[in-house]
Scaffold this active site. Structure first.
Site, PDB file in Angstrom:
ATOM      1  N   GLU A 118      -1.771 109.794   0.167  1.00 23.47           N
ATOM      2  CA  GLU A 118      -2.274 109.659  -1.216  1.00 23.47           C
ATOM      3  C   GLU A 118      -1.828 108.439  -1.965  1.00 23.47           C
ATOM      4  OE1 GLU A 118      -0.554 114.449  -1.367  1.00 23.47           O
ATOM      5  OE2 GLU A 118       0.533 112.851  -2.095  1.00 23.47           O
ATOM      6  N   GLU A 144      -6.477 111.499  -3.124  1.00 23.46           N
ATOM      7  CA  GLU A 144      -6.225 111.510  -1.684  1.00 23.46           C
ATOM      8  C   GLU A 144      -7.452 111.341  -1.034  1.00 23.46           C
ATOM      9  OE1 GLU A 144      -3.589 114.455  -0.150  1.00 23.46           O
ATOM     10  OE2 GLU A 144      -4.852 114.847   1.756  1.00 23.46           O
ATOM     11  N   HIS A 157       1.485 113.110   4.445  1.00 19.32           N
ATOM     12  CA  HIS A 157       1.475 114.032   5.625  1.00 19.32           C
ATOM     13  C   HIS A 157       0.776 113.512   6.945  1.00 19.32           C
ATOM     14  CE1 HIS A 157       1.467 116.510   1.674  1.00 19.32           C
ATOM     15  NE2 HIS A 157       2.497 116.238   1.960  1.00 19.32           N
ATOM     16  N   ARG A 162       4.520 124.911   3.336  1.00 23.55           N
ATOM     17  CA  ARG A 162       4.280 123.483   2.761  1.00 23.55           C
ATOM     18  C   ARG A 162       5.936 123.107   2.207  1.00 23.55           C
ATOM     19  NH1 ARG A 162      -1.139 121.656   2.246  1.00 23.55           N
ATOM     20  NH2 ARG A 162      -2.665 123.551   2.970  1.00 23.55           N
TER      21      ARG A 162
END
Length: 470
Positions: free
Chosen positions: A132, A220, A269, A339
């Site tokens: 990101e 992103e 991630h 998450r």
């Protein structure tokens, strides 16, 4: 490509300049350029000399001479320079011994891949980072002995709903509501698409681009997974392309993990899977459709997470994002779909080929070569030592009662804590000489002397708000 093919590639593309690139220890690309006539087949053996003492985290001045050896497989045409320029990423060697340099991040990544093969567990590790970033219109900052400030601005910033913009048309995403409205609220669709297409033109596979959760242009762009070294190279191109496309548009991109107060930070991630002989090692019949090896791999990441964070979350600002009770995954647990766990097993597809683990703690301020290599070494350690990750946590960690939450371990709360964890827990990184003691010691020294201590010694602007009148 072979050296001969690189020379043909340069000729076919009309290259007049060759740009040689490598990265310093923290992870920023460095470069110098030579006329294309200075590149021949022998250059891929002889290399080019440079002053290693001027590179952060590298050589002392009394042993400064270093060589960079271009890697012919990395040749690409630069999309931004006015003169046609071919880029080659290089590896660093000692000019006397011709040995690969222990602190060259690319060398560490190569050794990590080689160690996986030598372990017999697999022949390929695929890495898929979701990096990101923020797109800002303006950034000003200063840190001096008597003054410190920063000021960010963005046409998308929720704080600008009342600004005179002649006219102000509104449509600015509210805090934590940027995921993901269409234009005109999303003002950077075309800019992100330009970034995506530029990456594709460089041969980098991209899966998607979108606005992210925060106001003020958080975004992103997801690259398709690749083998470790290739992905680390691509991450350098990724940052370079995004920054330069934005600059060409009069904007600025940052991968700083937490530039905005009271809005989402920027994570990376990272999806990891190991394959052997064309088969996915992490697919199986255990929890969430993964194999026992995948569960052991999760155990390795959770066990070594605090030390890993010294590489995967390597800035003092990283820990403004990793704060318990907020959006970042700091609790050392794993789950499918959840998450809020540090490790997640994505459930988008039932295909065995899609089985992977997702380490959600890292952020994109990291040096990808070092971070990906450290993650792989933790995964291998988990599998080899059959490290049990415990039971999964299939509920929202942030809603747990205090007595249950107290039983969960957490990621470090500061860079200093992560560096101290690395001091105590690094034997798994040294297997196969992937990370040498010299490389680990320099990382600890550099981070402590150049980042931890300077931030610790400086007054914070908010302290004046809190304490000036006491």
């Amino acid at each position: 490509m072979t050296p001969k093919q690189v020379l043909e590639f340069a000729k076919e593309n009309g290259a007049k300049i060759v740009d040689i690139r490598f990265l310093d220890y923290p992870g920023v690309w460095q470069h110098f350029s030579v006329p294309v006539g200075e590149l021949d087949e022998s250059s891929f053996d002889d290399g080019y000399g440079f002053d290693g003492s001027s590179i952060r985290g590298w050589q002392p001045i009394d042993a400064s001479d270093m060589l960079v050896i271009p890697d012919p497989s990395t040749a690409k045409m630069d999309p931004f320079f006015e003169a046609p320029t071919m880029v080659l990423i290089g590896d660093i060697v000692d000019p006397i011994t011709r040995e690969n340099y222990s602190r060259d991040p690319r060398n560490i990544a190569r050794k990590a891949e080689a160690y996986l093969k030598s372990s017999g567990l697999g022949d390929t590790v695929f890495i898929g980072p979701e990096a990101e970033f923020f797109i800002f219109d303006d950034i000003r900052y200063e840190s001096s002995r008597h003054r410190a400030f920063y000021e960010i601005d963005s046409v998308e910033g929720q704080w600008n709903t009342g600004r005179e913009e002649c006219p102000n048309l509104g449509y600015k995403p509210r805090h934590k509501e940027g995921y993901f409205p269409v234009p005109p609220t999303d003002k950077f669709q075309d800019l992100r698409s330009e970034m995506l297409l530029t990456l594709q033109n460089l041969g980098i596979d991209v899966e998607a681009q979108h606005h992210e959760v925060a106001t003020a242009g958080q975004a992103e762009i997801d690259m398709r997974f690749k083998p470790l070294l290739q992905m680390a190279d691509q991450l350098m191109w990724f940052k370079y392309v995004l920054k330069n496309v934005a600059a060409r548009d009069g904007r600025t991109v940052t991968f700083m993990p937490k530039p905005l107060f009271e809005d989402n930070g920027t994570g990376m991630h990272t999806h990891i899977s190991i394959w052997k002989d064309g088969n996915p090692l992490f697919a199986g019949d255990k929890y969430a459709g993964v194999s026992q090896e995948a569960l052991y791999a999760i155990g390795g990441i959770l066990k070594h997470c605090k030390a890993l964070c010294a590489f995967t979350n390597p800035t003092t600002n990283s820990y403004k994002r990793l704060v318990p009770g907020f959006e970042a995954p700091v609790n050392l647990a794993y789950s499918s779909r959840n998450r809020s766990a540090a490790v997640r097993i994505p459930m988008y597809s039932a295909s065995p080929k899609a089985k992977r683990i997702e380490f959600r703690t890292p952020d994109p301020s990291c040096n990808g070569y070092l971070a990906f290599s450290a993650m792989l070494m933790a995964v291998i350690d988990g599998i080899e030592n059959k490290i049990d990750p415990g039971d999964p946590l299939d509920k929202n960690i942030y809603d747990l009662p205090p007595e249950e939450l107290a039983e969960l371990d957490s990621a470090p709360g500061s860079l200093e804590e992560a560096v101290n964890a690395l001091k105590e827990d690094h034997a798994f990184l040294k297997k196969g000489d992937v990370f040498t003691q010299d490389a680990i010691d320099m990382w600890i020294e550099y981070k402590t002397e150049n980042e931890v201590n300077p931030v610790r010694l400086r007054p914070h602007p908010h302290e004046f708000y809190l304490y000036y009148d006491i």
